[in-house]
Scaffold this motif. Structure first.
Motif, PDB file in Angstrom:
ATOM      1  N   LYS A 433     -19.580 -38.023  16.236  1.00 48.56           N
ATOM      2  CA  LYS A 433     -19.473 -36.641  15.548  1.00 48.56           C
ATOM      3  C   LYS A 433     -18.087 -36.640  14.989  1.00 48.56           C
ATOM      4  O   LYS A 433     -17.075 -37.507  15.026  1.00 48.56           O
ATOM      5  CB  LYS A 433     -19.239 -35.786  16.905  1.00 48.56           C
ATOM      6  CG  LYS A 433     -20.489 -35.540  17.474  1.00 48.56           C
ATOM      7  CD  LYS A 433     -21.758 -35.218  16.894  1.00 48.56           C
ATOM      8  CE  LYS A 433     -23.169 -35.192  17.893  1.00 48.56           C
ATOM      9  NZ  LYS A 433     -24.352 -34.931  17.197  1.00 48.56           N
ATOM     10  N   SER A 434     -17.872 -36.140  13.715  1.00 50.53           N
ATOM     11  CA  SER A 434     -16.664 -36.165  12.851  1.00 50.53           C
ATOM     12  C   SER A 434     -16.817 -34.974  11.985  1.00 50.53           C
ATOM     13  O   SER A 434     -17.839 -34.332  11.769  1.00 50.53           O
ATOM     14  CB  SER A 434     -16.965 -37.551  11.706  1.00 50.53           C
ATOM     15  OG  SER A 434     -16.146 -37.256  10.879  1.00 50.53           O
ATOM     16  N   ASN A 435     -15.689 -34.457  11.682  1.00 49.80           N
ATOM     17  CA  ASN A 435     -15.477 -33.389  10.790  1.00 49.80           C
ATOM     18  C   ASN A 435     -15.584 -33.422   9.416  1.00 49.80           C
ATOM     19  O   ASN A 435     -15.821 -32.584   8.689  1.00 49.80           O
ATOM     20  CB  ASN A 435     -14.139 -32.515  10.983  1.00 49.80           C
ATOM     21  CG  ASN A 435     -13.797 -32.067  12.580  1.00 49.80           C
ATOM     22  OD1 ASN A 435     -14.921 -31.540  13.195  1.00 49.80           O
ATOM     23  ND2 ASN A 435     -12.819 -32.103  13.028  1.00 49.80           N
ATOM     24  N   GLU A 436     -15.559 -34.506   9.077  1.00 51.07           N
ATOM     25  CA  GLU A 436     -15.806 -35.040   7.588  1.00 51.07           C
ATOM     26  C   GLU A 436     -17.356 -35.428   7.125  1.00 51.07           C
ATOM     27  O   GLU A 436     -18.344 -35.428   8.174  1.00 51.07           O
ATOM     28  CB  GLU A 436     -15.172 -36.467   7.259  1.00 51.07           C
ATOM     29  CG  GLU A 436     -13.900 -36.676   7.318  1.00 51.07           C
ATOM     30  CD  GLU A 436     -13.228 -37.890   6.829  1.00 51.07           C
ATOM     31  OE1 GLU A 436     -14.191 -39.187   7.363  1.00 51.07           O
ATOM     32  OE2 GLU A 436     -12.262 -38.274   6.671  1.00 51.07           O
ATOM     33  N   ASP A 437     -17.673 -34.967   5.962  1.00 50.10           N
ATOM     34  CA  ASP A 437     -18.972 -35.092   5.485  1.00 50.10           C
ATOM     35  C   ASP A 437     -19.440 -36.724   5.331  1.00 50.10           C
ATOM     36  O   ASP A 437     -18.453 -37.344   5.342  1.00 50.10           O
ATOM     37  CB  ASP A 437     -19.052 -34.552   4.077  1.00 50.10           C
ATOM     38  CG  ASP A 437     -18.998 -32.899   4.080  1.00 50.10           C
ATOM     39  OD1 ASP A 437     -19.585 -32.461   5.213  1.00 50.10           O
ATOM     40  OD2 ASP A 437     -18.617 -32.438   2.987  1.00 50.10           O
ATOM     41  N   LYS A 456     -26.760 -35.259   6.290  1.00 51.09           N
ATOM     42  CA  LYS A 456     -26.339 -34.534   7.692  1.00 51.09           C
ATOM     43  C   LYS A 456     -27.051 -35.142   8.704  1.00 51.09           C
ATOM     44  O   LYS A 456     -28.169 -35.659   8.834  1.00 51.09           O
ATOM     45  CB  LYS A 456     -26.943 -32.967   7.550  1.00 51.09           C
ATOM     46  CG  LYS A 456     -25.997 -32.326   6.572  1.00 51.09           C
ATOM     47  CD  LYS A 456     -26.454 -30.970   6.387  1.00 51.09           C
ATOM     48  CE  LYS A 456     -25.556 -30.077   5.247  1.00 51.09           C
ATOM     49  NZ  LYS A 456     -26.033 -28.542   5.198  1.00 51.09           N
ATOM     50  N   ASN A 486     -18.598 -43.750   6.670  1.00 49.94           N
ATOM     51  CA  ASN A 486     -17.949 -43.195   7.832  1.00 49.94           C
ATOM     52  C   ASN A 486     -18.973 -42.844   8.824  1.00 49.94           C
ATOM     53  O   ASN A 486     -19.033 -42.026   9.648  1.00 49.94           O
ATOM     54  CB  ASN A 486     -17.105 -42.034   7.636  1.00 49.94           C
ATOM     55  CG  ASN A 486     -17.977 -40.949   6.949  1.00 49.94           C
ATOM     56  OD1 ASN A 486     -19.033 -41.022   6.521  1.00 49.94           O
ATOM     57  ND2 ASN A 486     -17.518 -39.735   6.927  1.00 49.94           N
TER      58      ASN A 486
END
Length: 510
Positions: A433-437, A456, A486
């Motif tokens: 999980k990441s906060n970045e797109d 997504k 990423n």
């Protein structure tokens, strides 16, 4: 009488020669401090007088092994080894002379090969490497592992297969690790710390070399696909000879003009890059190793084959098959590194490596998209590379349970309502999980024009779309020389670059 007085001396001289010829000799690999593969039949070999009797006493068993040298003076025998341990043994090999090999350990043996990123040492080497690995001073200081043994094959090229190499086994210490392969060391260190048995690492690598240099002449000549390689070798040799002729002609002109005095000549003799020619490193740096019983191979190479990446799809698997055939140990583990991001590379070579990991049995690939350097083809984070190779070995070779060893690998796709859903292997626990797109995704319609895409996470799949592509048919991920993706699985292992199409690329068209 004069002649009679000389006869005893003659007999003495002949006796010395006979004794010298009869003495048993060993290759460099069979020496003090070596590691022999545990729970195996391992080869010991060497040279002696034709038909000479040889007795081998192994420190781990009572009964000696007795053999007879071949008529040509060569000998080889396979001996059983016990379970690995850190208890040292001696081995004596006796004929007319006696050799005692000391401080022998039983454990796991790996061949470590490739080009400069495998050769890259832990520490600095003046005139060769500007930097060591990340935190190299601390790594050297902490490299006190006497049960890890290191053998570096001296670089050499040969037009004919050789029987021996130059090198010697050393215990891993701060002094010996400085010039040893960093990737090999970090791989071996991780194995040692987890398997708790001695580790033997044989580093045979050379910077700037191509896979064809590590492949046998027979394999290259028997496959029509490799004719362009041999033709290019011939062109390079012709060009070198032409440069050589010009050099000697100019040198002769200087000689005549200066009354045979060429001491101040500024002319430089053309230098032949012998290590870039087909099969010469196989002959000199691999062929002499094939008697040595080992567990598997780690490999870091491909940069020099990037411009012929489409051919590498065939060449690389052929090289692996070549090595496996010669070692005659079945499909032994062959784990390799996917080329890191760099401005001089291309995505096609990574694709060729990905294809090999899927099509060649008992292989594994360490992805390095997150530890590359756009301007330095020798990134200094070799710890991560060695660790990821060790993860593969620990899981696939040593059966360590519940150990993730690969990042997400693209499997297949489905087109749904103007979007493409991507399915992956090695995401049992989902994606990180990441906060970045998510970055580095592109999408295309039938016009084969790719646009940056939104991507997504949807469970264990990725859904890709773009407002500029109403009817998508293909997706590419990290498809460039220097991607910065990423996408990781939950175990923080990066996804391999991939594409869902098979359209001819610019590199392939060349």
């Amino acid at each position: 009488m004069i002649y009679l007085k000389k006869l005893p001396l003659l007999f003495i001289i002949l006796g010395l020669k006979i004794t010298a010829i009869a003495q048993v000799k060993l290759p460099a690999l069979v020496g003090d401090n070596m590691v022999l593969q545990q729970n195996s039949k391992v080869n010991l070999w060497g040279w002696a007088s034709p038909n000479e009797k040889i007795k081998i006493q192994l420190g781990w068993q009572n009964n000696p092994v007795e053999i007879t040298a071949n008529p040509d003076g060569t000998w080889k025998t396979a001996v059983n080894t016990p379970q690995g341990s850190e208890k040292p043994f001696d081995v004596s090999i006796e004929a007319s002379n006696k050799i005692i090999l000391k401080n022998i350990l039983i454990g796991e043996v790996w061949i470590c090969s490739g080009q400069s990123n495998m050769y890259f040492p832990v520490g600095k080497e003046d005139g060769t490497w500007k930097t060591g690995v990340k935190n190299y001073e601390q790594e050297i200081q902490n490299a006190n592992f006497p049960s890890i043994r290191l053998f570096t094959v001296l670089t050499k090229a040969s037009q004919k297969p050789l029987d021996d190499v130059t090198g010697s086994w050393k215990q891993c210490s701060p002094s010996s690790i400085k010039t040893f392969s960093a990737v090999a060391y970090f791989f071996g260190r991780d194995l040692y710390q987890n398997l708790k048995v001695p580790i033997g690492l044989i580093s045979s690598s050379w910077g700037g070399t191509k896979a064809e240099a590590w492949t046998s002449q027979t394999v290259l000549e028997e496959n029509p696909d490799f004719l362009p390689i041999l033709e290019q070798d011939a062109k390079n040799e012709k060009l070198f000879q032409e440069k050589l002729e010009i050099y000697y002609a100019d040198l002769q002109k200087e000689r005549i003009a200066n009354n045979n005095d060429i001491s101040k000549s500024q002319l430089k003799r053309p230098k032949k890059e012998e290590n870039k020619t087909s099969y010469v490193l196989y002959n000199a740096m691999l062929h002499p190793l094939i008697n040595y019983t080992m567990k598997g191979v780690i490999w870091y190479q491909g940069e020099s084959n990037a411009e012929s990446a489409f051919l590498y799809r065939t060449l690389f698997p052929a090289m692996i098959k070549n090595w496996r055939s010669d070692w005659d140990q079945g499909d032994f583990p062959f784990y390799f590194v996917q080329i890191a991001p760099h401005k001089g590379q291309n995505p096609d070579i990574r694709e060729a490596q990905l294809m090999a990991s899927k099509s060649v049995s008992n292989t594994g690939m360490a992805v390095t998209t997150d530890v590359g350097n756009a301007t330095n083809i020798h990134p200094i984070d070799k710890q991560t590379v060695g660790y990821r190779l060790a993860l593969i070995a620990r899981s696939k070779t040593y059966n360590e349970s519940n150990l993730a060893y690969s990042g997400p690998l693209y499997n297949h796709m489905k087109i749904k309502k103007g979007k493409i859903q991507l399915f992956f292997d090695d995401v049992e626990n989902g994606f990180k999980k990441s906060n970045e797109d998510l970055k580095e995704f592109e999408i295309s319609g039938n016009d084969q024009i790719f646009y940056p895409a939104q991507a997504k996470i949807d469970g264990k799949t990725i859904v890709v779309s773009s407002s500029k592509v109403k009817n998508p048919v293909a997706v590419r991920f990290a498809w460039k020389a220097v991607p910065e993706p990423n996408l990781f699985n939950a175990e923080n292992l990066p996804a391999s670059p991939f594409r869902t199409d098979d359209w001819p690329t610019e590199n392939q068209k060349k």
